[in-house]
Design an enzyme around this catalytic site. Structure first.
Site, PDB file in Angstrom:
ATOM      1  N   ILE A   5      -3.357   3.175   1.249  1.00  9.31           N
ATOM      2  CA  ILE A   5      -3.262   3.004   2.704  1.00  9.31           C
ATOM      3  C   ILE A   5      -4.675   2.950   3.320  1.00  9.31           C
ATOM      4  O   ILE A   5      -4.955   2.135   4.185  1.00  9.31           O
ATOM      5  CB  ILE A   5      -2.487   4.189   3.341  1.00  9.31           C
ATOM      6  N   ALA A  55       0.817  -1.212   0.000  1.00 11.35           N
ATOM      7  CA  ALA A  55       0.000   0.000   0.000  1.00 11.35           C
ATOM      8  C   ALA A  55       0.849   1.259   0.000  1.00 11.35           C
ATOM      9  O   ALA A  55       1.930   1.299   0.572  1.00 11.35           O
ATOM     10  CB  ALA A  55      -0.913   0.013   1.223  1.00 11.35           C
ATOM     11  N   CYS A  56       0.319   2.291  -0.678  1.00  8.52           N
ATOM     12  CA  CYS A  56       0.936   3.626  -0.588  1.00  8.52           C
ATOM     13  C   CYS A  56      -0.187   4.640  -0.613  1.00  8.52           C
ATOM     14  O   CYS A  56      -1.356   4.291  -0.543  1.00  8.52           O
ATOM     15  CB  CYS A  56       1.957   3.868  -1.698  1.00  8.52           C
ATOM     16  N   GLY A  57       0.171   5.903  -0.701  1.00  8.41           N
ATOM     17  CA  GLY A  57      -0.835   6.952  -0.595  1.00  8.41           C
ATOM     18  C   GLY A  57      -1.922   6.846  -1.647  1.00  8.41           C
ATOM     19  O   GLY A  57      -3.101   6.935  -1.345  1.00  8.41           O
TER      20      GLY A  57
END
Lengths: 155, 92
Positions: free
Chosen positions: B41, B8-10
């Site tokens: 996220i 996950a990332c922004g």
């Protein structure tokens, strides 16, 4: 190859900016003007950078890779800005660790899965502090494109 | 059994794409069967359960699942250490 698609209208060799928001506004405006990004791009960039910062310290060279949601982008592209004076960005993955950034690679991404190889190439360029130091030292966009071409030829 | 790895990332745009690809390669080379779930996220909670979460942004919440930072895949620093940590979680 990244270098083949670089547009010299999106390369700044001596960008005068007062802070990171100023960088995002100026470089983002070029992506909008050149029709890579929608009018909403800059605002979305600012919002995302505040929430998920993109500063990186690569062996002592500060780099930032601002980008935002695909819905604000028309066609994929990369804008590169070497800053006249470094400005602080927050480090990626941190709350408030600052990194003094002198080079910005702004990404306009449309379909990350389809462009995985390009993203990897950009990362390989960013992770090479020697290439970054050279990019900082040259005076023209053609020289920057040449440096990136040379790096890509080694990948 | 197939392990589920959340990356996950922004915005699920750039950094998690890079990190996810690294994890796929790593597991392939080590004959670990995984399913990758690449998300934002904010979508982690609704995609649990998982065996491992890898993020390229800071996450304060404890999801009750091992969490490893994928930042080294972006910065290029400490990659081997991170790969080992991922293998330690997924191998058994």
């Amino acid at each position: 190859m990244i270098w083949e698609e670089l547009n010299s209208a999106l390369i700044f060799t001596d960008l005068d900016a007062t802070n990171n928001a100023d960088v995002l506004e100026k470089v983002g405006a070029a992506l909008i003007k050149e029709d890579y990004a929608k009018d909403t791009y800059v605002e979305a960039l600012l919002k995302r950078e505040a929430e998920f910062p993109t500063g990186l310290d690569v062996d002592g060279v500060g780099v930032a890779i601002p980008h935002t949601d695909v819905s604000h982008v028309k066609v994929p592209g990369v804008a590169i800005a070497v800053l006249k004076n470094p400005v602080d960005f927050i480090q990626m993955g941190s709350d408030d660790d600052k990194v003094s950034v002198s080079i910005v690679f702004m990404l306009a991404v449309v379909n990350p899965q389809a462009h995985l190889e390009k993203l990897q190439r950009i990362l390989a360029i960013i992770q090479d502090s020697e290439v970054l130091k050279n990019i900082k030292s040259v005076k023209s966009s053609d020289e920057i494109i040449g440096l990136i071409k040379n790096k890509e030829n080694t990948l | 059994m197939k392990k589920k790895v959340i990356v996950a990332c922004g915005g699920a745009v750039a950094t998690s794409t890079i990190a996810a690809n690294k994890v796929v390669e790593l597991c392939k080379n080590n004959s670990i069967d995984i399913e990758i779930c690449q998300i934002r996220i904010s979508e982690i909670a609704s995609n649990l359960p998982a065996d491992l979460i890898i993020t390229t942004s800071k996450v304060k919440k404890d999801y009750g699942v091992p969490l490893i930072t994928g930042m080294p895949f972006i910065s290029g620093v400490n990659v081997e250490k991170t790969e080992q940590a991922i293998l330690d979680v997924l191998k058994d």
